[in-house]
Design an enzyme around this catalytic site. Structure first.
Site, short mmCIF file in Angstrom:
data_model
loop_
_atom_site.label_atom_id
_atom_site.label_comp_id
_atom_site.label_asym_id
_atom_site.label_seq_id
_atom_site.Cartn_x
_atom_site.Cartn_y
_atom_site.Cartn_z
N SER A 143 -9.93 -0.59 7.11
CA SER A 143 -9.33 -0.46 5.69
C SER A 143 -8.77 -1.63 5.14
CB SER A 143 -8.36 0.85 5.84
OG SER A 143 -9.00 1.94 5.72
N LYS A 164 0.94 -1.05 0.14
CA LYS A 164 0.16 -0.08 -0.01
C LYS A 164 0.83 1.26 0.23
CE LYS A 164 -4.04 1.97 2.70
NZ LYS A 164 -4.87 1.45 3.63
N SER A 219 -9.72 1.65 2.84
CA SER A 219 -8.89 2.26 1.84
C SER A 219 -7.78 1.63 1.28
CB SER A 219 -8.24 3.47 2.69
OG SER A 219 -7.35 2.88 3.60
#
Lengths: 554, 542
Positions: B235, B136, B211
């Site tokens: 997330s 990420k 996210s």
């Protein structure tokens, strides 16, 4: 760390020019640049325990002073001399090239996290105990938030509602020449926090640069109660704090390097009035004498305004002490209270102290200045001696060591305050740099006292002979012969010169031969001089002066 | 050419035929069932290696272990494996858009060649050797941009690797790229990225969740083997649920946060995505442990999660006999889709079949969690994001004086959602409001922790949906940001996740069924919550 640094350097040069972003339009920046300039002009000698100087008050002002009373409190920031910064592994060395002691943590790079240096806690507990504070066994760190280019994270890690130490006091004795007397000033709190970086403003003021070497260096902030009433008291409070941190070894306490910084809060009220006057803060105080003078100036300024019925012109503001002009000037007016939006620092654990930990630190504390002074007083020393000896921890240690070797207190004090101090002053050295050991001093004192060296010789020993004494490589085992040798050696150049002149005058023929090329005759002259001095002339000095004389064109 | 989604499904069907299943065949997706594939036990033990024991007893449903086996038995080279993943990555990327940055091919291959060389020389290789890992983009990587999905960090390259990334590399993992996310992790659709919108591989008109949408989509589309995400309020778990992969949120403190761009420091954790529980477990094991660079990382010993898996051969008919499972009543009430509720109920009854005792539990403080979460997360983020001032790194707006420099850089650098949370957090921390908001939220947090503790004293694990619905359409909740925000607060959507973050507990999300939508339906995830430092699958060990 080096490779990290290199990488960052490649990404973005450290010479961060905000050009032309930070201009002198903003008052704060103007002031900061002034501040830096003034700081570089400051006169305080590193590592010297500055003494508070007296000031001759203006007679008229004295009269005004009589009707008004000042209330003074001091916030002091002490930079801790830990090997590494508070929350990362960087070292801090005053005066390093800008941005050479930095890493992702103290630069506030994304993703970097603080990890507490446990020495910071140890030093805070030491100072808290030394200031007779109550320690919080459970305290925490908080974030104090504001924007400024020298604050890389946009917040300072500090302590807000639960400082590590609270509610203490400090005892001190005012110097005799400043009126003397014992004082106790309250300590409101001691808390841990990190220092910010430094802004360096360009000559033309078109841009500013950020140096983050200092960012993240551990500080203790010490807040006093508003217990001081004049400049001398305030300056002595600062001086005592400096002594304390040096005794404890938690900071070098050096004001010129910014290791010890005092901000003064002061208000003036007519005597008899119970509520405080308007509070004014004074910054940029780089020495204890400037603290004293700035406060006295400020008291006079405010008292004068009060006496003229213009008390409402005193506003809550921050003023700067200008060393050159010897006055305070407005830096910024307070526009309401700033809101720092404190909240507990989520990246750090709570600070939990155990009773055992505190007790072990308590037991390891050295004898502190106040305790030393009390002990010296009990030895029968005068207050002047007491204050002198306890002023510098190294001098006090030397004195104590001399006593431990059996020397009599008064005599040891006289020697240290007299000949030793004079020598240190002339040679600009500290007591730890001289060769004389406490053991030697004790034996010297003992020899004089017991008559091994006659009182006369002892009395005649000039301070210059002490210089020789301390410079010569003497070992304890060579004493007392060593002492005799040195004391009985003529080391006064003037005296040796006199003997040389006498010898030269008596041997004009040999001088002619020498100057004609028979330089071997130098040995002859030296022998004559040594003979004349009954073997007491210092050979080094003798040869040096003799050669000068012989080679001089007459 | 097949569409990306087709491609993706074809892949799934080809490689893991049992992954896509109607809700009733849930049994194949539970941990026990991950090890029932007979083919797996036929593999001979790897020829060399220190971890031979572990691999031989763990059936390689795990892609990581399959790769390891293929490499060590010389069936495949790391270069070949890399080539096949990169081919899929390139094929899927134009439609899925999981990555903000893909590692230069020559760097990926160089790393793969290094693994092959080591194997050739019979040198020991780490457990992640040859495993392609997506990271990420809010996790720092030294040789790649790390933007956290924000303009304010556009072009920023950190000078250091996050601890988790360093550990992945040390074990031979190959970083394949940086995955897309909602800016600074603030969002649940990945539409909040300043750079691009990621599509759900199951239906490219849908969001992948967020996210960590990029990390979930990348694993789902098999663009990489496993990936790292971060979870502040769901997330990792919600996108895992939306994308039909396994998502693991470890206990707070289990994995170092050093190098994770901070959103809400007291809630943030780095989590793992994989196509099996074993993969998520192996990755978690790789990145766990105390870190001297993170004062909040735990010193608790990290158990060897992989050794806790049991070979299916050893399983009794009712392998989970005696396990107490609590199903959280508050998560199956109004606001949760019927398909989700029925999937979870089906999962619960399957767990009963396996020997668990399933009871309903109530967490009375559950509804308080969401407002407390918003106050704490936005407060901490308002502080954490103060450093993006344009002075030292990232985008800087030229200005005449300092305030305009700050204002300009931040106004241009941050997106709307980030600004909204900074404003909320700044407000909540302001003098006079602190007690009413921040302090009160902390008190609620304590209550939430207590109520979880009580429920986990009575039960070994708690289960709930991972999200109240399957993936929704791109733009569906984005057209009016305020409505989406209000919607979040009104529905239970992130209730399900945030309470777990508030309590700092570990949770695992597994695919457990499908809702209508897409070509084969959209995946639904089951959340299992365990006690602190008892990452969920421990319970499934024999």
């Amino acid at each position: 760390m080096a490779s990290l640094l290199y990488r960052v350097l490649q990404i973005r040069p450290f010479r961060i020019c905000l050009s032309p972003l930070i201009t002198k339009k903003t008052g704060v920046f103007y002031v900061t640049s002034k501040c830096l300039q003034t700081r570089s002009l400051a006169q305080e000698k590193p590592q010297s325990q500055a003494k508070v100087s007296t000031r001759n008050h203006d007679k008229g002002l004295d009269k005004i002073f009589q009707n008004y009373e000042a209330v003074i409190g001091i916030e002091t920031h002490v930079q801790l001399s830990t090997l590494t910064k508070a929350f990362c592994g960087c070292a801090y060395n005053y005066g390093s090239q800008p941005n050479t002691n930095i890493c992702p943590v103290c630069m506030g790079l994304p993703g970097a996290l603080p990890v507490l240096n446990s020495k910071v806690i140890e030093f805070a507990v030491k100072l808290g105990l030394a200031l007779n504070c109550k320690l919080s066994l459970n305290s925490k760190f908080d974030r104090k938030q504001y924007f400024y280019p020298d604050l890389p994270k946009g917040y300072q890690i500090s302590q807000f509602d639960i400082p590590i130490a609270t509610n203490g006091y400090i005892d001190l004795d005012l110097p005799v020449e400043l009126g003397g007397g014992h004082r106790r000033f309250g300590i409101t709190r001691v808390h841990m926090e990190e220092d910010a970086g430094k802004l360096l403003h360009s000559e033309g003021g078109t841009y500013s640069q950020v140096d983050l070497n200092r960012a993240g260096v551990p500080l203790l902030e010490i807040v006093s109660e508003p217990d001081m009433r004049n400049g001398i008291e305030a300056a002595e409070y600062g001086a005592e704090l400096q002594r304390l941190v040096r005794y404890l070894g938690v900071s070098n306490g050096n004001m010129q390097e910014g290791s010890l910084r005092c901000d003064v809060n002061i208000s003036v009220r007519p005597i008899g009035q119970s509520e405080f006057g308007t509070k004014v803060e004074i910054k940029n105080l780089n020495s204890f004498s400037s603290i004293s003078r700035a406060i006295d100036y400020e008291i006079a300024r405010q008292a004068e305004l009060h006496s003229q019925g213009l008390g409402d012109q005193i506003v809550q503001e921050t003023r700067l002490w200008e060393e050159g002009a010897q006055k305070t000037v407005t830096m910024r007016k307070k526009e309401g209270l700033s809101d720092y939006r404190y909240f507990p620092e989520p990246d750090l654990q709570e600070v939990i102290l155990t009773e055992e930990y505190v007790a072990s630190i308590h037991d390891s504390l050295p004898e502190l200045p106040e305790m030393k002074r009390k002990r010296y007083e009990q030895l029968g020393l005068s207050m002047q001696d007491v204050i002198f000896l306890a002023n510098d921890v190294n001098v006090a240690d030397f004195f104590d060591a001399t006593l431990a070797m059996g020397a009599e207190a008064k005599l040891a004090a006289n020697w240290i305050m007299g000949d030793v101090a004079a020598y240190m002053k002339n040679e600009k050295v500290s007591i730890s740099e001289i060769k004389l050991t406490p053991n030697e001093l004790a034996q010297l004192i003992d020899s004089i006292k017991s008559g091994t060296i006659s009182g006369k010789i002892g009395k005649e020993v000039p301070s210059s002979s002490l210089a020789a004494l301390s410079r010569n490589h003497m070992t304890s085992s060579s004493l007392p012969t060593g002492i005799y040798h040195n004391i009985l050696t003529i080391t006064d150049p003037a005296e040796i010169e006199k003997i040389i002149d006498k010898v030269l005058a008596a041997n004009p023929k040999q001088i002619e031969q020498y100057r004609g090329g028979k330089t071997k005759l130098q040995g002859f002259f030296a022998g004559q001089v040594m003979k004349e001095s009954k073997g007491k002339a210092n050979p080094g000095l003798l040869n040096k002066i003799l050669l000068e004389k012989l080679n001089a064109k007459s | 050419m097949l569409s990306t989604v087709h491609h993706h499904r074809a892949l799934l069907l080809h490689r893991r035929p049992r992954l896509i299943l109607p809700p009733k065949t849930l049994r194949l997706l539970t941990p026990k069932c991950l090890f029932t594939s007979q083919a797996l036990t036929h593999h001979p033990p790897p020829p060399t290696d220190a971890t031979a024991a572990a691999t031989s007893s763990s059936p390689p449903t795990s892609q990581i272990l399959s790769i390891r086996h293929a490499l060590l038995s010389r069936q495949l080279t790391a270069v070949e494996i890399t080539e096949s993943y990169l081919t899929r990555l390139r094929a899927a990327e134009p439609r899925v858009r999981s990555f903000l940055h893909v590692t230069e091919e020559e760097n990926v291959f160089r790393a793969a060649e290094e693994v092959d060389r080591k194997i050739e020389r019979n040198e020991e290789v780490g457990l992640l050797a040859g495993v392609l890992v997506g990271v990420k983009d809010n996790i720092c990587t030294a040789d790649m941009p790390s933007t956290a999905g924000s303009r304010v960090l556009e072009g920023y390259k950190p000078p250091f690797d996050a601890t988790a990334v360093r550990k992945v590399r040390e074990l031979g993992g190959i970083l394949v790229g940086k995955t897309n996310l909602d800016e600074f992790g603030m969002g649940s659709t990945t539409e909040g990225s300043a750079f691009q919108v990621t599509a759900n591989p199951w239906d490219e008109s849908c969001v992948p969740g967020g996210s960590s949408g990029g990390s979930a989509a990348a694993v789902s589309a098999r663009q990489c083997v496993v990936s790292l995400g971060s979870d502040t309020g769901g997330s990792v778990r919600q996108p895992a649920s939306f994308c039909g992969v396994v998502g693991l949120k470890p206990t707070y403190g289990r994995v170092s946060r050093y190098g994770l761009v901070a959103y809400a420091s007291s809630l943030d954790v780095i989590g793992c995505f994989g196509t099996s529980v074993a993969d998520a477990g192996v990755l978690l094991h790789a990145i766990s442990g105390h870190d001297t660079f993170d004062a909040t990382s735990s010193k608790r010993e990290v158990p060897d999660f992989t050794s806790l898996f049991t070979s299916s051969n050893n399983l009794k008919p009712r392998p989970l006999q005696g396990l107490r499972v609590g199903i959280i009543r508050e998560t199956l009430e109004d606001g949760v889709d019927a398909a989700v509720i029925s999937s979870i109920r089906a999962a619960a009854s399957h767990l009963e079949d396996l020997g668990c005792s399933v009871t309903e539990v109530s967490l009375p403080s559950f509804s308080l969690g969401l407002p407390a979460y918003y106050v704490l997360a936005s407060s901490e983020s308002s502080s954490n994001l103060s450093r993006y001032d344009g002075v030292r790194y990232g985008q800087q707006v030229a200005a005449d004086e300092l305030t305009s420099l700050y204002g300009g850089s931040r106004a241009r650098g941050f997106g709307a959602e980030v600004k909204r949370r900074i404003l909320m957090g700044t407000y909540a921390l302001s003098a006079g409001y602190y007690d009413a908001y921040y302090k009160r939220a902390q008190q609620v947090r304590t209550l939430v922790k207590k109520s979880f503790k009580a429920a986990l004293d009575e039960n070994d694990i708690l289960i709930s949906p991972a999200a109240p619905s399957a993936a929704y359409k791109i733009g569906e909740k984005k057209n009016d940001p305020l409505a989406m925000y209000a919607g979040d607060i009104m529905t239970v959507s992130i209730h399900l996740s945030v309470n777990v973050n508030l309590a700092g507990l570990p949770a695992l999300v597994l695919p457990c069924g499908f809702a209508e939508g897409g070509r084969a339906g959209l995946p639904i995830g089951l959340q299992m919550i365990g006690p602190a430092f008892d990452e969920v699958w421990n319970k499934f060990s024999a």
